[in-house]
Design a protein around this motif. Sequence first.
Motif, PDB file in Angstrom:
ATOM      1  N   LYS A 738       0.024   0.382   1.632  1.00 18.83           N
ATOM      2  CA  LYS A 738       1.156   0.460   1.106  1.00 18.83           C
ATOM      3  C   LYS A 738       1.947   1.835   0.665  1.00 18.83           C
ATOM      4  CE  LYS A 738       3.178  -2.503   0.544  1.00 18.83           C
ATOM      5  NZ  LYS A 738       4.349  -3.087   1.469  1.00 18.83           N
ATOM      6  N   ALA A 739       1.013   2.785   0.150  1.00 19.69           N
ATOM      7  CA  ALA A 739       1.710   3.856   0.076  1.00 19.69           C
ATOM      8  C   ALA A 739       2.095   4.982   1.254  1.00 19.69           C
ATOM      9  CB  ALA A 739       0.630   4.768  -0.550  1.00 19.69           C
ATOM     10  N   TRP A 740       1.258   4.435   2.317  1.00 16.44           N
ATOM     11  CA  TRP A 740       1.598   5.113   3.790  1.00 16.44           C
ATOM     12  C   TRP A 740       2.997   4.480   3.899  1.00 16.44           C
ATOM     13  CZ3 TRP A 740       2.126   2.495   8.212  1.00 16.44           C
ATOM     14  CH2 TRP A 740       2.565   3.300   9.432  1.00 16.44           C
ATOM     15  N   LEU A 767       6.612  -4.509  -7.614  1.00 14.16           N
ATOM     16  CA  LEU A 767       6.020  -5.390  -8.895  1.00 14.16           C
ATOM     17  C   LEU A 767       4.773  -5.812  -8.300  1.00 14.16           C
ATOM     18  CD1 LEU A 767       6.586  -6.637 -11.453  1.00 14.16           C
ATOM     19  CD2 LEU A 767       7.887  -8.559  -9.949  1.00 14.16           C
ATOM     20  N   HIS A 768       4.641  -6.271  -7.161  1.00 14.78           N
ATOM     21  CA  HIS A 768       3.358  -6.913  -6.648  1.00 14.78           C
ATOM     22  C   HIS A 768       2.352  -5.810  -6.798  1.00 14.78           C
ATOM     23  CE1 HIS A 768       0.434  -7.754  -3.466  1.00 14.78           C
ATOM     24  NE2 HIS A 768       0.353  -8.906  -4.118  1.00 14.78           N
ATOM     25  N   LEU A 773      -2.468  -2.855  -8.920  1.00 15.32           N
ATOM     26  CA  LEU A 773      -2.932  -1.785  -9.710  1.00 15.32           C
ATOM     27  C   LEU A 773      -3.730  -2.118 -11.027  1.00 15.32           C
ATOM     28  CD1 LEU A 773      -3.515   1.440 -10.334  1.00 15.32           C
ATOM     29  CD2 LEU A 773      -1.157   1.243 -11.183  1.00 15.32           C
ATOM     30  N   LEU A 774      -2.989  -3.041 -11.742  1.00 12.44           N
ATOM     31  CA  LEU A 774      -3.813  -3.616 -13.032  1.00 12.44           C
ATOM     32  C   LEU A 774      -4.939  -4.291 -12.511  1.00 12.44           C
ATOM     33  CD1 LEU A 774      -0.460  -5.084 -14.761  1.00 12.44           C
ATOM     34  CD2 LEU A 774      -1.943  -2.922 -15.600  1.00 12.44           C
ATOM     35  N   VAL A 812       0.696 -14.547  -4.157  1.00 13.45           N
ATOM     36  CA  VAL A 812       1.917 -13.837  -4.059  1.00 13.45           C
ATOM     37  C   VAL A 812       2.176 -13.110  -2.792  1.00 13.45           C
ATOM     38  CG1 VAL A 812       3.385 -12.040  -5.221  1.00 13.45           C
ATOM     39  CG2 VAL A 812       2.277 -13.795  -6.549  1.00 13.45           C
ATOM     40  N   TRP A 813       1.324 -12.330  -2.312  1.00 12.51           N
ATOM     41  CA  TRP A 813       1.414 -11.369  -1.246  1.00 12.51           C
ATOM     42  C   TRP A 813       1.817 -12.513  -0.120  1.00 12.51           C
ATOM     43  CZ3 TRP A 813       3.000  -6.884  -0.014  1.00 12.51           C
ATOM     44  CH2 TRP A 813       2.864  -6.451   1.488  1.00 12.51           C
TER      45      TRP A 813
END
Length: 823
Positions: A738-740, A767-768, A773-774, A812-813
């Motif tokens: 996702k960061a990429w 938000l997802h 991360l949490l 959710v994803w």
Amino acid sequence: MAENFPPMTSVKRWFVTTNHKDVGILYLMTALFFLIFGGVMALLFRIQLLEPGGIGILSGSGYNQSVSAHGLLMVFWFLSPFAFGFANYVVPLQIGAKDLAFPRLNALSYWFYLFSGILFAISFFQGGTFEGGWTMYAPLNVPIYTPAMQATTGGTAAILGLTLFVLSTTVGTVNFLTTIHRMRAEGLGLWNMPLFTWSMLLTVWMMLFAFAALLAALLLLSTDRILLTQYFATQQGSSLLWGHLFWFFGHPEVYIVFFPALGMMFEMFQTFTGRRLVGRKWVIIAMVLVAVQSFLVWMHHMFLTAINLEIKTLFMATTIGISLPFDLMVFSLIYTMVKGRIRFTTPFLFSLGALVLFILGGITGVFLGAVVLDYEFRGTYWVVAHFHYVMVSGVTALIGGLYYYWPKITGKMYDEFLGKVNFAVYFVGFNLLYFPMFLAWETPRRVFHYGEGLQIYHQLATLGAFVLGSSFLILFYTLGKSLVSGPDAPDNPWEYARTAEWATTSPPPLENFDGRPTYASGKLEFVDTATDGGTATPGEAARADLERASHDVAQTHEEGHADHASIWPFGIGLGTFVLFLGLSGMTSWVEAFHPEFSSNPSYLYPSITILGVGILGYVLFQFGVEQFETPELAVAERWPFEGIETTKLGVWFFLASDVIVFGAVIGAYVFMRINAGWMNWGPIPEHAWAGLLNTYILLTSSFTVVLALEMARRKSKKGLLASMSVTLLLGLTFMGIKAWEWSEKFAHGDYWFSGLEYSLYYVTTGLHGLHVLLGLLLAGFMIYRVLTVDAYLEDSRPVEYFGLYWHFVDVVWVFLFPLFYLL
């Protein structure tokens, strides 16, 4: 720990307590402070309204800030928390529980509430607080339409304070739902619960879904204000989107505020007429109908928008329909009085006054439910008067509740004469303030300009405001005098009060009751656990309970009693407050990356943000490793959740709330894309392979979580560590991909502020990603616990709870992937 629990005279107690009665007192005291805060704001703008053009004590911006702050403080920081103070104190006593299901989370909900109010108060000193009205209508709620300093710091701090308040209510809602459904005394079925507890059960069910919608709206608004996204700053349906999100919360909120007061009225009417409420079962059914229908009427607040007439007519019908159950409840109260022997005590006078005021407020509200009349009345003081006759009638009943439960909470009686004087001044002041607003209905809302012929009505209203304010001075004097020199209260000062809270001492001891309350025989009794099944009368139990409270608390702890002290809820509240305070000033740093802005950001707010993250990380870790006992009740009524363990039920309730949050955010994406023309833009990431790969990664991580639970049940430490570690690695891989993706978009100049479609993509997937991360932080903490103390091998339930959360994130994803990568 219970053996070190400080006395009530100790300041330390109020920072570490998790006991429901202490938390209830904290809620009540803090809510009364915010009542004064909001009341001062009201007096300021009522003085401004003495003359048609304003008398000049406030600037235009100052007037807007006062009106906005008054509305926000009263609706959010006074009304609901004041009711929750009574709920905290009374509900566990009424259902025969020793505390709420999650005592530390109960304390956390209070500290979130207090720090949210402090953050809102600080916003006044950050260039000015939010001034867009308590309904925060778009586009007036975003920076481009308000002065720069107010927009980026003080206004944002106010929005973040409200967000923190909603987090408080979410924690409290989950706690009360779990408690009432899992911890009722033996033989106390839902149908037979006291009416105040019934009203609170329906209130928290409404809150679970309504406040989740508000949380989603506030998160989107916060990204607009801090990150400069474009949810509410465009002409592409943003105003209508805010209207739908806010009023889906806003109309249930009316009943969320009024239901606890209604439950209090039911209790006091029964006590002071000496008879059971007429039509009790039908009243409960009526309340359930209102709770359900409350989510089907929100669009009557939007009759003046471009929504087509057929939909407006449908919502007019639902609005008229929701008034019918209230008719039944009103007639029930009236017939209860007719058939009873009324004692005009102070609590009953306030309850009767609340009924009279609510009837007038309800009748005037029917006018607004008709589309044609709403076109005439909307935006005028008719709405202001109606709204206050409904909402403040609830305050009237809750003040009666304060007098009603004062002897139980303090062990002191109040001066009945002063109480009646208090009611008389209050009732006169209320009507002198709000009734002239019906007569001055042509006055436009939210401005201090009006026709000269209406001046007399506004002057009467201002006079009424000061009379009403003086009634609270009488209230505080009466209660203060009672504390200092009032006579001791008996355990039950009211002749016909029959609910369980009156069967213990005044005030109740730490553990509420001696023995276990039971209704198995059809009436309230107490099982004497020391003699293995014997029973004691309520009076005997109360005296024994008082003696027991004076014994060495360490002995009671050895007998399986719960802990009552933890400093970490306070620490989490403090850390979150510091973090949100830092975030309120981060807009200038985002502007520095925006080509249209020139900004010289300060390092103050980033430093505060980093400090908040550090504090929060430390206290959350300590909260997680703290040994805190909350014993499960061996015998309790748990229908309809007998087969679900207490903590698991709490997780399910939390996830139900989170479903609404994601549903609202995804719904905002669908709404805005349809409004803009669905085919006007394609999938935001042009190449779907990365999203498809991430889908496989998350689905695989769900399997490894299931494997981790199986390994924990088999008590295989190596298998548990391996499964949780693979889950952690898969989650990190997802975040890396996702960061990429994001970095690729940035490289092509596609930022979250580049257009509406990019705002929708970055915020929804972000938000997802925050949820992922949490989950990763939780997984890392659990691995640490397995390595250090062999956790979860004897009790695998925490792994199961983590799995529920992780599966939810994965599901959710599955919805987000086709929406953003394929359609």
